[in-house]
Motif scaffolding. Sequence first.
Motif, PDB file in Angstrom:
ATOM      1  N   LEU A 225       0.612  -1.386   0.223  1.00 34.59           N
ATOM      2  CA  LEU A 225      -0.025   0.120  -0.079  1.00 34.59           C
ATOM      3  C   LEU A 225       0.791   1.254   0.009  1.00 34.59           C
ATOM      4  O   LEU A 225       0.600   2.288  -0.503  1.00 34.59           O
ATOM      5  N   TYR A 226       1.765   1.243   0.538  1.00 28.19           N
ATOM      6  CA  TYR A 226       2.826   2.260   0.865  1.00 28.19           C
ATOM      7  C   TYR A 226       3.347   2.666  -0.797  1.00 28.19           C
ATOM      8  O   TYR A 226       3.263   3.886  -1.095  1.00 28.19           O
ATOM      9  N   LEU A 227       3.846   1.707  -1.495  1.00 33.32           N
ATOM     10  CA  LEU A 227       4.178   1.698  -2.684  1.00 33.32           C
ATOM     11  C   LEU A 227       3.014   2.268  -3.704  1.00 33.32           C
ATOM     12  O   LEU A 227       3.140   3.029  -4.613  1.00 33.32           O
ATOM     13  N   ALA A 228       1.910   1.567  -3.592  1.00 32.92           N
ATOM     14  CA  ALA A 228       0.985   2.038  -4.541  1.00 32.92           C
ATOM     15  C   ALA A 228       0.528   3.613  -4.454  1.00 32.92           C
ATOM     16  O   ALA A 228       0.200   3.967  -5.596  1.00 32.92           O
ATOM     17  N   TYR A 229       0.635   3.671  -3.100  1.00 33.66           N
ATOM     18  CA  TYR A 229       0.283   5.429  -3.151  1.00 33.66           C
ATOM     19  C   TYR A 229       1.531   6.204  -3.432  1.00 33.66           C
ATOM     20  O   TYR A 229       1.199   7.140  -4.282  1.00 33.66           O
ATOM     21  N   SER A 230       2.671   5.987  -2.974  1.00 35.19           N
ATOM     22  CA  SER A 230       3.743   7.096  -2.890  1.00 35.19           C
ATOM     23  C   SER A 230       4.357   6.919  -4.337  1.00 35.19           C
ATOM     24  O   SER A 230       5.169   7.839  -4.801  1.00 35.19           O
ATOM     25  N   SER A 231       4.134   6.048  -5.142  1.00 36.22           N
ATOM     26  CA  SER A 231       4.501   5.822  -6.694  1.00 36.22           C
ATOM     27  C   SER A 231       3.714   5.990  -7.411  1.00 36.22           C
ATOM     28  O   SER A 231       3.949   5.917  -8.842  1.00 36.22           O
ATOM     29  N   GLY A 232       2.497   6.132  -7.105  1.00 37.02           N
ATOM     30  CA  GLY A 232       1.197   6.023  -8.014  1.00 37.02           C
ATOM     31  C   GLY A 232       1.002   4.968  -9.065  1.00 37.02           C
ATOM     32  O   GLY A 232       0.754   5.045 -10.107  1.00 37.02           O
ATOM     33  N   LEU A 233       1.231   3.796  -8.514  1.00 35.71           N
ATOM     34  CA  LEU A 233       1.250   2.410  -9.223  1.00 35.71           C
ATOM     35  C   LEU A 233      -0.210   1.834  -9.560  1.00 35.71           C
ATOM     36  O   LEU A 233      -1.342   1.918  -8.436  1.00 35.71           O
ATOM     37  N   ARG A 234      -0.559   1.299 -10.589  1.00 34.27           N
ATOM     38  CA  ARG A 234      -1.640   0.589 -10.622  1.00 34.27           C
ATOM     39  C   ARG A 234      -1.369  -0.912  -9.992  1.00 34.27           C
ATOM     40  O   ARG A 234      -0.266  -1.078  -9.694  1.00 34.27           O
ATOM     41  N   VAL A 235      -2.627  -1.546  -9.525  1.00 30.19           N
ATOM     42  CA  VAL A 235      -2.524  -2.908  -8.818  1.00 30.19           C
ATOM     43  C   VAL A 235      -1.367  -3.733  -9.578  1.00 30.19           C
ATOM     44  O   VAL A 235      -0.674  -4.414  -8.917  1.00 30.19           O
ATOM     45  N   SER A 236      -1.480  -3.824 -10.763  1.00 28.62           N
ATOM     46  CA  SER A 236      -0.850  -4.779 -11.608  1.00 28.62           C
ATOM     47  C   SER A 236       0.607  -4.344 -11.689  1.00 28.62           C
ATOM     48  O   SER A 236       1.322  -5.445 -12.058  1.00 28.62           O
ATOM     49  N   GLU A 237       0.863  -3.294 -11.575  1.00 28.63           N
ATOM     50  CA  GLU A 237       2.460  -2.818 -11.551  1.00 28.63           C
ATOM     51  C   GLU A 237       2.892  -3.164 -10.120  1.00 28.63           C
ATOM     52  O   GLU A 237       4.095  -3.395 -10.094  1.00 28.63           O
ATOM     53  N   VAL A 238       2.099  -3.036  -9.041  1.00 23.54           N
ATOM     54  CA  VAL A 238       2.898  -3.413  -7.735  1.00 23.54           C
ATOM     55  C   VAL A 238       2.937  -4.835  -7.612  1.00 23.54           C
ATOM     56  O   VAL A 238       4.248  -5.115  -7.214  1.00 23.54           O
ATOM     57  N   VAL A 239       2.090  -5.624  -7.943  1.00 22.22           N
ATOM     58  CA  VAL A 239       2.472  -7.091  -7.664  1.00 22.22           C
ATOM     59  C   VAL A 239       3.622  -7.669  -8.733  1.00 22.22           C
ATOM     60  O   VAL A 239       4.321  -8.802  -8.478  1.00 22.22           O
TER      61      VAL A 239
END
Length: 384
Positions: A225-239
């Motif tokens: 969740l930190y990365l999803a918000y702080s880097s503006g990532l799509r969920v497909s990109e985070v995983v």
Amino acid sequence: MMELWIGKRNDKELIVRLPYSEDGISRMRMLPSRRWEPSVGGWLIPYTLAVMEQLLSMFPNCALDADRALLEECGWLCDQLEERRVRDRASCTSIDFEQSKWGKDIETELTRQLRLRGYSQKTIRAYCGQVRRFYLFYESRREIGIADLVTGFSYSLLTLGKSPAHVNQAISAVKFYMEKVCAMTPSASAYIRPKKLKKLPNVLSTGEVIRLLDAVGNSKHRAILYLAYSSGLRVSEVVRLRLSDFDRERRTLLVRQAKGGKDRQTVLSDAAFEVVQYYVRVEKPGGGWLFPGVAAGRHLTERTVQKVFEQTLKKANIHKKVSVHSLRHSFATHLLEGGIDIRYIQKLLGHKDVATTQIYTHIAVKDVSRIQSPLDRMIEQKRE
């Protein structure tokens, strides 16, 4: 027919993937300077014209596929891909739509044509599903003329309450199938696209983001969740992140093969990186992925992340109708409110057109907050 896929890893190396076979492996081993890399699930070869020419000469009859990022910068490979497309079209007979029924053969050919044109696996699954539903519609309405069939299908979806975005995707899938697989003229797949709804995305306030992040207990979920918000990532990109994608010194995060098949760089938060380091130190993730899933060698599923977000939202006592993708919307909105130029935000999000990014100008309250409501002004004057 064996399929050969080529993608760009970096400026010096290419990734080559092909179905497992003894013949394919023996051919690849004849290529100089090649090596198998389990972390990318493919072979790595030098990014040179001479090696690419040798590779294609070893697989002359394979269906060729390549990612869009590579095709955009390598004109020679584009020409090779087009030559094979022409050859494939000449060697196969197109499907007679009116005499056909949905089945494995049709799905295989549709998938092949989509792969040849660089469509993502996610889009391929969606298009196959839409064409399957189109056939079900056609089976019960054989009396409808071909010219009115696509319009009738889209209308039936709208009456079922499907969104304009869903209907537009269905039209695109059917149009692709009829023109590229069935070799029908564009006029045969006539259609009317529904007008897209212009909805503003829901976002969290900065205070709500802090409450949400503070509510996460699990170190793995916290890092996600930190990365999803702080880097503006799509969920497909985070995983799909790997530890090698982080550049602490430059404070950047590399997002590989994002939407549209393109790599991009976005900002890496110091706070988020510390959370990631703690997670890696405690959990010691393996298998090449930063966030491995239950199945060996696979990354965490997108649905798992969505469930984590939903559970954390409840723990944080936040009642807004938001999804994990709202963290990306919140990232962009908060940057805009902080005075960051919209062109920079466009690059960080990976939007092809700045018009897509401009939706956040309708959400940001940087200037709106300075405007006093006429009601408040009237009440102040009354008190005076």
